[in-house]
Design a protein around this motif. Structure first.
Motif, mmCIF file in Angstrom:
data_model
loop_
_atom_site.group_PDB
_atom_site.id
_atom_site.type_symbol
_atom_site.label_atom_id
_atom_site.label_comp_id
_atom_site.label_asym_id
_atom_site.label_seq_id
_atom_site.Cartn_x
_atom_site.Cartn_y
_atom_site.Cartn_z
ATOM 1 N N LEU A 32 0.841 -1.198 0.000
ATOM 2 C CA LEU A 32 0.000 0.000 0.000
ATOM 3 C C LEU A 32 0.871 1.242 0.000
ATOM 4 O O LEU A 32 0.627 2.194 -0.753
ATOM 5 C CB LEU A 32 -0.913 -0.010 1.227
ATOM 6 C CG LEU A 32 -1.802 1.218 1.416
ATOM 7 C CD1 LEU A 32 -2.726 1.399 0.225
ATOM 8 C CD2 LEU A 32 -2.613 1.085 2.700
ATOM 9 N N ARG A 33 1.907 1.239 0.825
ATOM 10 C CA ARG A 33 2.855 2.366 0.828
ATOM 11 C C ARG A 33 3.575 2.446 -0.514
ATOM 12 O O ARG A 33 3.754 3.534 -1.078
ATOM 13 C CB ARG A 33 3.880 2.171 1.952
ATOM 14 C CG ARG A 33 4.983 3.228 1.973
ATOM 15 C CD ARG A 33 6.169 2.768 2.793
ATOM 16 N NE ARG A 33 6.704 1.506 2.323
ATOM 17 C CZ ARG A 33 7.476 1.382 1.247
ATOM 18 N NH1 ARG A 33 7.775 2.433 0.517
ATOM 19 N NH2 ARG A 33 7.931 0.200 0.894
ATOM 20 N N GLN A 34 3.960 1.283 -1.050
ATOM 21 C CA GLN A 34 4.688 1.256 -2.313
ATOM 22 C C GLN A 34 3.851 1.819 -3.450
ATOM 23 O O GLN A 34 4.356 2.521 -4.331
ATOM 24 C CB GLN A 34 5.114 -0.178 -2.632
ATOM 25 C CG GLN A 34 5.951 -0.326 -3.892
ATOM 26 C CD GLN A 34 7.308 0.343 -3.769
ATOM 27 O OE1 GLN A 34 7.920 0.293 -2.706
ATOM 28 N NE2 GLN A 34 7.764 0.978 -4.834
ATOM 29 N N SER A 35 2.550 1.526 -3.440
ATOM 30 C CA SER A 35 1.684 2.004 -4.528
ATOM 31 C C SER A 35 1.612 3.528 -4.534
ATOM 32 O O SER A 35 1.556 4.152 -5.599
ATOM 33 C CB SER A 35 0.284 1.401 -4.418
ATOM 34 O OG SER A 35 -0.435 1.954 -3.335
ATOM 35 N N SER A 36 1.620 4.138 -3.338
ATOM 36 C CA SER A 36 1.610 5.593 -3.265
ATOM 37 C C SER A 36 2.900 6.163 -3.839
ATOM 38 O O SER A 36 2.891 7.156 -4.579
ATOM 39 C CB SER A 36 1.437 6.046 -1.811
ATOM 40 O OG SER A 36 1.505 7.457 -1.707
ATOM 41 N N ASP A 37 4.020 5.517 -3.512
ATOM 42 C CA ASP A 37 5.310 5.967 -4.059
ATOM 43 C C ASP A 37 5.360 5.771 -5.574
ATOM 44 O O ASP A 37 5.925 6.602 -6.299
ATOM 45 C CB ASP A 37 6.460 5.199 -3.399
ATOM 46 C CG ASP A 37 6.644 5.579 -1.934
ATOM 47 O OD1 ASP A 37 6.129 6.646 -1.537
ATOM 48 O OD2 ASP A 37 7.298 4.815 -1.203
ATOM 49 N N ASP A 38 4.768 4.670 -6.054
ATOM 50 C CA ASP A 38 4.747 4.411 -7.500
ATOM 51 C C ASP A 38 3.932 5.473 -8.234
ATOM 52 O O ASP A 38 4.315 5.917 -9.324
ATOM 53 C CB ASP A 38 4.164 3.027 -7.781
ATOM 54 C CG ASP A 38 5.119 1.898 -7.393
ATOM 55 O OD1 ASP A 38 6.330 2.146 -7.350
ATOM 56 O OD2 ASP A 38 4.634 0.784 -7.127
ATOM 57 N N ASN A 125 -6.121 8.884 -2.347
ATOM 58 C CA ASN A 125 -6.964 9.382 -3.441
ATOM 59 C C ASN A 125 -6.967 10.904 -3.488
ATOM 60 O O ASN A 125 -7.020 11.495 -4.574
ATOM 61 C CB ASN A 125 -8.392 8.850 -3.292
ATOM 62 C CG ASN A 125 -8.480 7.362 -3.568
ATOM 63 O OD1 ASN A 125 -7.638 6.797 -4.264
ATOM 64 N ND2 ASN A 125 -9.485 6.713 -3.017
ATOM 65 N N ARG A 126 -6.898 11.528 -2.304
ATOM 66 C CA ARG A 126 -6.838 12.995 -2.276
ATOM 67 C C ARG A 126 -5.512 13.486 -2.851
ATOM 68 O O ARG A 126 -5.453 14.521 -3.520
ATOM 69 C CB ARG A 126 -7.037 13.508 -0.846
ATOM 70 C CG ARG A 126 -8.479 13.396 -0.356
ATOM 71 C CD ARG A 126 -8.735 14.299 0.828
ATOM 72 N NE ARG A 126 -8.034 13.874 2.023
ATOM 73 C CZ ARG A 126 -8.527 13.015 2.910
ATOM 74 N NH1 ARG A 126 -9.729 12.478 2.724
ATOM 75 N NH2 ARG A 126 -7.838 12.684 3.986
ATOM 76 N N ALA A 128 -3.916 11.894 -5.130
ATOM 77 C CA ALA A 128 -4.034 11.645 -6.569
ATOM 78 C C ALA A 128 -4.746 12.791 -7.278
ATOM 79 O O ALA A 128 -4.557 12.984 -8.493
ATOM 80 C CB ALA A 128 -4.772 10.334 -6.816
ATOM 81 N N VAL A 129 -5.559 13.559 -6.548
ATOM 82 C CA VAL A 129 -6.224 14.729 -7.141
ATOM 83 C C VAL A 129 -5.178 15.755 -7.574
ATOM 84 O O VAL A 129 -5.262 16.325 -8.672
ATOM 85 C CB VAL A 129 -7.214 15.355 -6.133
ATOM 86 C CG1 VAL A 129 -7.726 16.693 -6.659
ATOM 87 C CG2 VAL A 129 -8.383 14.405 -5.878
ATOM 88 N N ILE A 130 -4.172 15.979 -6.715
ATOM 89 C CA ILE A 130 -3.099 16.918 -7.064
ATOM 90 C C ILE A 130 -2.296 16.362 -8.237
ATOM 91 O O ILE A 130 -1.945 17.098 -9.173
ATOM 92 C CB ILE A 130 -2.172 17.151 -5.847
ATOM 93 C CG1 ILE A 130 -2.962 17.717 -4.667
ATOM 94 C CG2 ILE A 130 -1.027 18.091 -6.221
ATOM 95 C CD1 ILE A 130 -2.138 17.898 -3.396
ATOM 96 N N GLU A 131 -2.018 15.061 -8.195
ATOM 97 C CA GLU A 131 -1.253 14.425 -9.266
ATOM 98 C C GLU A 131 -2.014 14.498 -10.595
ATOM 99 O O GLU A 131 -1.420 14.776 -11.649
ATOM 100 C CB GLU A 131 -0.953 12.973 -8.887
ATOM 101 C CG GLU A 131 0.006 12.866 -7.704
ATOM 102 C CD GLU A 131 0.018 11.502 -7.041
ATOM 103 O OE1 GLU A 131 0.982 11.204 -6.317
ATOM 104 O OE2 GLU A 131 -0.955 10.737 -7.239
#
Length: 226
Positions: A32-38, A125-126, A128-131
């Motif tokens: 889960l942490r890795q997916s955020s970094d990815d 997800n929040r 990801a809004v900036i991304e």
């Protein structure tokens, strides 16, 4: 003795299953942490290079995490490193489309842990809004007064870079890590306890079997020398 052997086999299997559940649960928490970094890496690489495949990878990660796309069978921490380096030359074996929440439910996660997991996902997800805003800025698409991406203009790479390195972005990123850390600690504690109990039961019946064997040996020796 037969009963003890049956119990030893039963609790040996329970210990093996507890070890597997613990390993899979901790791996899921770490991923889960890795997916955020990815997601961060793909967004920043797309903004820096403009290569469309990185934008695709960004959306693929989200879809896999939410169970909207098949989860690769070899989906581990280095998966996206191979994909970005090898592209289509990396063999991908697809599995079922299953979300992180459903995966964790299959592993017997508690209600408290599921709540923490969903909180971490919501914060991600929040972020990801900036991304996503940065990805659209690369195309010259911006939000209108209603927050929808309906306004068109010139692509703005500088804005995209700024969004992905801003204070707000780093704060949002840090906000994800706290529930992920809690999630990991809860899983670590719970699964360690389950594993300890399974091993204790196995050890108990192994000790009983040993006492029985010693008792039988002494009985036969006594009968032989009587």
């Amino acid at each position: 003795m037969w009963f003890c052997i049956e119990r030893i086999n039963h609790h040996s299997q329970a210990t093996t299953e507890a070890e597997k559940v613990r390993l899979d649960s901790l791996r899921l928490a770490d991923h889960l942490r890795q997916s955020s970094d990815d997601l961060t890496r793909m967004a920043r690489t797309y903004v820096a290079t403009g290569e469309q495949r990185y934008e695709k990878y960004f959306h693929d990660i989200i879809d896999i995490r939410n169970g909207k796309a098949p989860r690769p069978a070899n989906y581990d921490e280095v998966y996206w490193d191979y994909i970005t380096a090898l592209g289509e030359n990396f063999e991908v074996i697809t599995g079922d489309a299953v979300s992180y929440v459903d995966l964790f439910k299959r592993l017997g996660g508690t209600e408290d842990e599921l709540n923490i997991l969903e909180r971490a996902l919501n914060r991600s997800n929040r972020l990801a809004v900036i991304e996503t805003e940065a990805l659209y800025a690369m195309k010259g698409v911006y939000t209108d007064d209603e927050g929808l991406y309906n306004r068109h203009g010139e692509p703005d790479q500088a804005l995209a870079i700024k969004l992905l390195h801003s204070v707000d972005y780093h704060q949002a990123k840090a906000a994800i890590m706290h529930p992920i850390e809690q999630f990991y600690e809860h899983i670590d504690s719970r699964t360690a306890l389950y594993l300890e109990r399974a091993r204790a039961q196995q050890d108990k019946y192994e000790a009983i079997a040993m006492y029985l064997m010693v008792g039988l040996a002494l009985y036969f020796l006594y009968s032989f020398f009587k």
